[in-house]
Design a protein around this motif. Structure first.
Motif, short mmCIF file in Angstrom:
data_model
loop_
_atom_site.label_atom_id
_atom_site.label_comp_id
_atom_site.label_asym_id
_atom_site.label_seq_id
_atom_site.Cartn_x
_atom_site.Cartn_y
_atom_site.Cartn_z
N CYS A 134 -17.89 32.64 -9.58
CA CYS A 134 -18.80 31.61 -10.29
C CYS A 134 -18.79 32.24 -11.52
O CYS A 134 -19.72 33.37 -11.66
N THR A 135 -18.25 31.89 -12.88
CA THR A 135 -18.49 32.35 -13.92
C THR A 135 -18.65 31.21 -14.94
O THR A 135 -18.67 29.99 -14.89
N VAL A 136 -19.59 31.67 -16.14
CA VAL A 136 -19.42 30.81 -17.26
C VAL A 136 -18.55 31.38 -18.28
O VAL A 136 -18.65 32.65 -18.68
N GLN A 141 -13.26 13.76 -22.37
CA GLN A 141 -13.72 12.97 -21.50
C GLN A 141 -13.07 12.02 -20.36
O GLN A 141 -13.27 12.03 -19.17
N GLN A 142 -11.77 11.59 -20.97
CA GLN A 142 -10.92 10.98 -19.68
C GLN A 142 -10.43 11.89 -18.80
O GLN A 142 -10.40 11.78 -17.50
N ALA A 143 -10.17 13.34 -19.26
CA ALA A 143 -9.69 14.35 -18.18
C ALA A 143 -10.93 14.46 -17.15
O ALA A 143 -10.61 14.80 -15.87
N VAL A 144 -12.06 14.70 -17.50
CA VAL A 144 -13.18 14.93 -16.83
C VAL A 144 -13.83 13.87 -15.59
O VAL A 144 -13.95 14.12 -14.53
N LEU A 145 -13.27 12.80 -16.03
CA LEU A 145 -13.54 11.38 -15.34
C LEU A 145 -12.27 11.08 -14.40
O LEU A 145 -12.59 10.41 -13.58
N HIS A 146 -11.41 11.86 -14.52
CA HIS A 146 -10.28 11.54 -13.65
C HIS A 146 -10.56 11.83 -12.14
O HIS A 146 -11.22 13.08 -12.15
N PRO A 147 -10.08 10.95 -11.29
CA PRO A 147 -10.35 11.59 -9.71
C PRO A 147 -10.12 12.95 -9.35
O PRO A 147 -10.45 13.49 -8.49
N TRP A 169 -10.04 15.70 -11.11
CA TRP A 169 -10.82 16.74 -11.90
C TRP A 169 -11.62 17.85 -10.78
O TRP A 169 -12.15 17.12 -9.92
N PRO A 170 -11.43 19.02 -10.96
CA PRO A 170 -12.10 19.80 -10.02
C PRO A 170 -13.67 19.73 -9.98
O PRO A 170 -14.18 19.66 -11.13
N PRO A 171 -14.19 19.39 -8.87
CA PRO A 171 -15.71 19.12 -8.89
C PRO A 171 -16.43 20.12 -9.14
O PRO A 171 -17.65 19.99 -9.59
N MET A 172 -15.89 21.53 -9.29
CA MET A 172 -16.73 22.59 -9.22
C MET A 172 -16.74 22.99 -10.82
O MET A 172 -17.15 24.08 -11.27
N LEU A 173 -15.89 22.25 -11.74
CA LEU A 173 -15.80 22.65 -12.97
C LEU A 173 -16.51 21.89 -14.22
O LEU A 173 -16.28 20.54 -13.90
N PHE A 174 -17.50 22.65 -14.94
CA PHE A 174 -18.35 21.81 -15.58
C PHE A 174 -18.13 22.19 -17.22
O PHE A 174 -17.76 23.44 -17.41
#
Length: 277
Positions: free
Chosen positions: A9-11, A25-31, A33-38
């Motif tokens: 778990c890193t920043v 934005q399109q990449a983040v909204l893609h189904p 996209w890893p849910p643990m990545l922000f």
């Protein structure tokens, strides 16, 4: 900052060149996209991140299996507390470790030293498991095999080449996962000289061997620095300066004098050593 960070778990600070905000934005909204990545704190910068551009890392560490003699008695707790205070005051020496040098009998700095001294034949043979130039057994696998069968196959491939010089037959036996060894054996089978054989490897791989040798020298210099001058900053030490606005890398200056009565205005964590070469 490191390949193992993907398991923690890193920043991280990340820079992307030529990436339009809409595409991100399109990449983040893609189904998928890893849910643990922000993402957060997005901004435009004139320059991207580069190797060596990090000021440092912060870690939360947990000590386990501490000796009961240290944590189970009043005297032991006092000893632990004094050690913690020493680390808090002076920090700890940032040595390079096994991740840079490897854990096999033929270390990456052995290969790097051979390359730097232009002993290219030795470098190739070291990479193919010949430890005789180091006073070791002749067959020493420099790679981590996936299983015992793969390891025995690697050793047999090494034996064929080191005893007969038949690089082509050795390459046929070498597992496909051993990319470096297969590249070396393939180039040797074509009759290329050792210097050109090494050039068949990715440049980044060759640099890792050289940097490993540099790091070994760095560790020695660091030990000598601490042994001769102790854990506090002294004159002629190099220290990091605050990062200037718009600059991607910190500047380094030399300590000209120290106030022996009140100590240096610098902390030991500011002190840096240059990698040789």
């Amino acid at each position: 900052a490191g390949t193992k960070d993907r398991c923690a778990c890193t920043v991280q600070a990340v820079s992307c060149s030529g990436l339009h905000p809409w595409d991100l934005q399109q990449a983040v909204l893609h189904p998928e996209w890893p849910p643990m990545l922000f993402f957060s704190n997005l901004e435009m910068r004139p320059q991207g991140l580069g190797l060596g551009g990090l000021m440092g890392n912060r870690f939360d560490g947990v000590l386990r299996d501490i000796d009961l003699n240290l944590c189970g008695t009043t005297e032991g707790k006092a000893t632990l507390e004094s050690r913690f205070q020493r680390v808090a005051k002076h920090g700890f020496a940032n040595y390079f470790g096994l991740q840079r040098f490897g854990s096999q009998r033929i270390r990456s700095f052995h290969v790097g030293a051979a390359i730097l001294s232009k002993r290219f034949d030795d470098a190739v043979r070291l990479l193919l498991g010949d430890g005789s130039s180091l006073g070791q057994e002749r067959y020493t696998s420099p790679s981590l095999a996936a299983d015992d069968i793969s390891e025995s196959t690697i050793w047999e491939s090494q034996r064929i080449f080191l005893e007969t010089g038949d690089a082509a037959s050795a390459r046929k036996l070498m597992p496909k996962c051993q990319v470096i060894e297969r590249s070396l054996l393939g180039a040797l089978a074509e009759g290329l000289p050792a210097s050109e054989v090494l050039q068949q490897l990715p440049r980044q791989s060759l640099l890792l061997y050289v940097k490993s040798a540099q790091s070994l020298v760095y560790n020695y210099v660091l030990s000598q620095r601490l042994s001769q001058f102790g854990p506090d900053p002294v004159a002629t030490d190099l220290v990091l300066q605050p990062l200037l606005h718009g600059s991607s890398r910190p500047s380094v200056t030399e300590i000209q004098r120290t106030d022996t009565s009140s100590g240096s205005c610098h902390h030991m964590s500011d002190v840096v050593l240059a990698l040789p070469g």
